[in-house]
Scaffold this motif. Sequence first.
Motif, PDB file in Angstrom:
ATOM      1  N   TYR A 275      -8.835  89.543 -19.119  1.00  0.00           N
ATOM      2  CA  TYR A 275      -8.636  88.733 -17.923  1.00  0.00           C
ATOM      3  C   TYR A 275      -9.935  88.664 -17.113  1.00  0.00           C
ATOM      4  CZ  TYR A 275      -3.765  89.745 -19.016  1.00  0.00           C
ATOM      5  OH  TYR A 275      -2.561  89.875 -19.649  1.00  0.00           O
ATOM      6  N   LEU A 276     -10.275  87.470 -16.655  1.00  0.00           N
ATOM      7  CA  LEU A 276     -11.389  87.302 -15.730  1.00  0.00           C
ATOM      8  C   LEU A 276     -10.912  87.591 -14.311  1.00  0.00           C
ATOM      9  CD1 LEU A 276     -12.899  83.950 -17.076  1.00  0.00           C
ATOM     10  CD2 LEU A 276     -13.690  86.265 -17.548  1.00  0.00           C
ATOM     11  N   LYS A 277     -11.735  88.329 -13.547  1.00  0.00           N
ATOM     12  CA  LYS A 277     -11.364  88.628 -12.162  1.00  0.00           C
ATOM     13  C   LYS A 277     -11.407  87.381 -11.292  1.00  0.00           C
ATOM     14  CE  LYS A 277     -12.628  93.518 -12.156  1.00  0.00           C
ATOM     15  NZ  LYS A 277     -13.442  94.579 -11.502  1.00  0.00           N
ATOM     16  N   GLN A 278     -12.291  86.445 -11.604  1.00  0.00           N
ATOM     17  CA  GLN A 278     -12.397  85.220 -10.802  1.00  0.00           C
ATOM     18  C   GLN A 278     -12.386  84.001 -11.739  1.00  0.00           C
ATOM     19  OE1 GLN A 278     -15.982  85.781  -8.490  1.00  0.00           O
ATOM     20  NE2 GLN A 278     -14.920  86.939  -6.906  1.00  0.00           N
ATOM     21  N   PRO A 279     -11.222  83.651 -12.287  1.00  0.00           N
ATOM     22  CA  PRO A 279     -11.155  82.496 -13.182  1.00  0.00           C
ATOM     23  C   PRO A 279     -11.444  81.198 -12.436  1.00  0.00           C
ATOM     24  CG  PRO A 279      -8.956  83.263 -12.637  1.00  0.00           C
ATOM     25  CD  PRO A 279      -9.907  84.270 -12.073  1.00  0.00           C
ATOM     26  N   LYS A 280     -12.038  80.254 -13.141  1.00  0.00           N
ATOM     27  CA  LYS A 280     -12.371  78.967 -12.547  1.00  0.00           C
ATOM     28  C   LYS A 280     -11.439  77.892 -13.102  1.00  0.00           C
ATOM     29  CE  LYS A 280     -17.278  80.098 -11.967  1.00  0.00           C
ATOM     30  NZ  LYS A 280     -18.664  79.690 -12.272  1.00  0.00           N
ATOM     31  N   ASP A 281     -11.188  76.857 -12.267  1.00  0.00           N
ATOM     32  CA  ASP A 281     -10.351  75.748 -12.723  1.00  0.00           C
ATOM     33  C   ASP A 281     -11.066  75.005 -13.843  1.00  0.00           C
ATOM     34  OD1 ASP A 281      -8.581  76.492 -10.812  1.00  0.00           O
ATOM     35  OD2 ASP A 281      -9.028  74.846  -9.426  1.00  0.00           O
ATOM     36  N   GLY A 282     -10.266  74.572 -14.813  1.00  0.00           N
ATOM     37  CA  GLY A 282     -10.844  73.838 -15.935  1.00  0.00           C
ATOM     38  C   GLY A 282     -10.244  74.296 -17.236  1.00  0.00           C
ATOM     39  N   GLY A 283     -10.681  73.661 -18.323  1.00  0.00           N
ATOM     40  CA  GLY A 283     -10.099  73.960 -19.621  1.00  0.00           C
ATOM     41  C   GLY A 283     -11.149  74.231 -20.680  1.00  0.00           C
ATOM     42  N   THR A 284     -10.693  74.788 -21.787  1.00  0.00           N
ATOM     43  CA  THR A 284     -11.548  75.063 -22.938  1.00  0.00           C
ATOM     44  C   THR A 284     -10.789  74.679 -24.205  1.00  0.00           C
ATOM     45  OG1 THR A 284     -10.757  77.348 -23.180  1.00  0.00           O
ATOM     46  CG2 THR A 284     -12.681  76.994 -21.776  1.00  0.00           C
TER      47      THR A 284
ATOM     48  N   THR B 232      -6.384  75.871 -27.156  1.00  0.00           N
ATOM     49  CA  THR B 232      -6.856  75.309 -25.910  1.00  0.00           C
ATOM     50  C   THR B 232      -6.278  76.111 -24.754  1.00  0.00           C
ATOM     51  OG1 THR B 232      -6.997  73.286 -24.572  1.00  0.00           O
ATOM     52  CG2 THR B 232      -4.944  73.677 -25.739  1.00  0.00           C
ATOM     53  N   SER B 233      -6.990  76.133 -23.657  1.00  0.00           N
ATOM     54  CA  SER B 233      -6.513  76.811 -22.455  1.00  0.00           C
ATOM     55  C   SER B 233      -6.914  75.993 -21.234  1.00  0.00           C
ATOM     56  CB  SER B 233      -7.092  78.221 -22.349  1.00  0.00           C
ATOM     57  OG  SER B 233      -8.498  78.187 -22.175  1.00  0.00           O
ATOM     58  N   TYR B 234      -6.117  76.140 -20.172  1.00  0.00           N
ATOM     59  CA  TYR B 234      -6.413  75.427 -18.927  1.00  0.00           C
ATOM     60  C   TYR B 234      -6.096  76.331 -17.750  1.00  0.00           C
ATOM     61  CZ  TYR B 234      -6.578  71.904 -15.292  1.00  0.00           C
ATOM     62  OH  TYR B 234      -6.908  71.211 -14.170  1.00  0.00           O
ATOM     63  N   ASN B 235      -7.062  76.510 -16.870  1.00  0.00           N
ATOM     64  CA  ASN B 235      -6.910  77.312 -15.658  1.00  0.00           C
ATOM     65  C   ASN B 235      -6.708  76.404 -14.455  1.00  0.00           C
ATOM     66  OD1 ASN B 235      -7.475  80.088 -16.656  1.00  0.00           O
ATOM     67  ND2 ASN B 235      -9.444  79.180 -17.180  1.00  0.00           N
ATOM     68  N   GLN B 236      -5.732  76.741 -13.647  1.00  0.00           N
ATOM     69  CA  GLN B 236      -5.481  76.029 -12.400  1.00  0.00           C
ATOM     70  C   GLN B 236      -5.091  77.033 -11.344  1.00  0.00           C
ATOM     71  OE1 GLN B 236      -5.878  72.622 -11.633  1.00  0.00           O
ATOM     72  NE2 GLN B 236      -5.654  73.494  -9.584  1.00  0.00           N
ATOM     73  N   GLY B 237      -6.000  77.309 -10.433  1.00  0.00           N
ATOM     74  CA  GLY B 237      -5.710  78.289  -9.399  1.00  0.00           C
ATOM     75  C   GLY B 237      -5.505  79.666 -10.000  1.00  0.00           C
ATOM     76  N   LYS B 238      -4.367  80.255  -9.745  1.00  0.00           N
ATOM     77  CA  LYS B 238      -4.055  81.584 -10.242  1.00  0.00           C
ATOM     78  C   LYS B 238      -3.348  81.560 -11.592  1.00  0.00           C
ATOM     79  CE  LYS B 238      -3.621  83.488  -5.580  1.00  0.00           C
ATOM     80  NZ  LYS B 238      -2.749  84.211  -4.619  1.00  0.00           N
TER      81      LYS B 238
END
Length: 424
Positions: A4-13, A33-39
Amino acid sequence: IYVYLKQPKDGGTFYANFSGAPTTGFINADAGTSYNQGKSEFTLDYSFNWRDYDKREVDIEESYIGDDFRVDITKDGLESPMDYNQHSIITGYTYRHDKSLTFSARLRNYIWTNHSKEYSNVTDSYLGNYLQIESDRGYKYAPSLDLFIKKEWDNGQSVEAQVVGSLSDSEQSRDLNNDFATDNSEIYSSVVNSNHKSIITEISYSKQFGKKTQLSAGYQNSLNHTSNNYILNEAKTTLSSNNNYIYAGLTQRLGKSVLNIGSGLKMIWMESEDNKRNFTRNLSYLSFGLPINQKFQINFSGRYTPSIPSLSELTDVEQEYDGYLVTNGNNNLKCSEDLFGRLQGYFSHKRFSIAIGTEYLYISNPRYQNVEYLGNGKFISQSDNFNNYKRLGLYTNIAMTEIFNKHLSFNIYCLYNHMVSSDD
């Protein structure tokens, strides 16, 4: 393994990997694929493994020897194809409320199929010569749901809890045909349908005391239920188990040394329609690293591990394998117990390193596949225990890196094993 990243950023891979050897029927591939949105983070992963071999030959020489009967069999293998493929689809969701609280859920779908055929020209000292065709086919579908939560506190304490529930439905079939020149045939078949349910629950606790001491403890429970339907035998078995494991461990820094020690208690209850078995065993480990100086250190590790027989090994259902052999479980199997220790010295200086060590393994009541004569030209194969097994190993590993103007590196590993088994 969760990262886990302590400070994930919005966006996808997105990622994809592929490797294959088409001329030999070999493909490994995965994509995700993964997508980060907020928490929150959403993931989707797919992997595929495929094997398909045509030019495969299996040669076997074997003998069945009884009190008043002996048969010698030689199988000259012909081209025998085999293939299997595996699919894994995982969808996931992770929620990080803050750096101290994390929750995740994973849904996995696993699909597996296999098929193989073995063709052999058989020379049989009892029945004569014949063509043997053995066909195996199977499938399995196993979905599972994994829920995980972790909470950390500023005082060095953390608690983790995880629940994994899974289902599986599978079938395995086998056909063995012996075709004689007289147009006679012998056919031996088996078909087994299996349904399996399980739920695994684990909770663990750890506490950091300063920079030198860490204490951990936990409890795990596994509930399993399996139904097997032997189609051609018209037999059905139901197997269930309740597996409990409680443990504690300590990591302690002593000057430059590090000590890891832990112990646990495994308690398992298993039962079928005709049999009940209970096992209670200890599991323990110990490791110790002692740096003498910056170049040389000594390491010791040891563990005690029981090997509890599986429910399938305890099941009492006879199946005819061929004209001479039947297979069965053994509900009198004992638990094997392993005691292992390793002592190693390690020296490194610049580009040179050497490790010299010894290891010892002692197993009481190890299991093996035993074949006994029943009479009338019939034999039975089943797991059984013998008294003990011992192995003493000596090894050395010598390495040089980036020598001759950094153009050459090499590694030499030598191992000597002395093994003794006894049934006294």
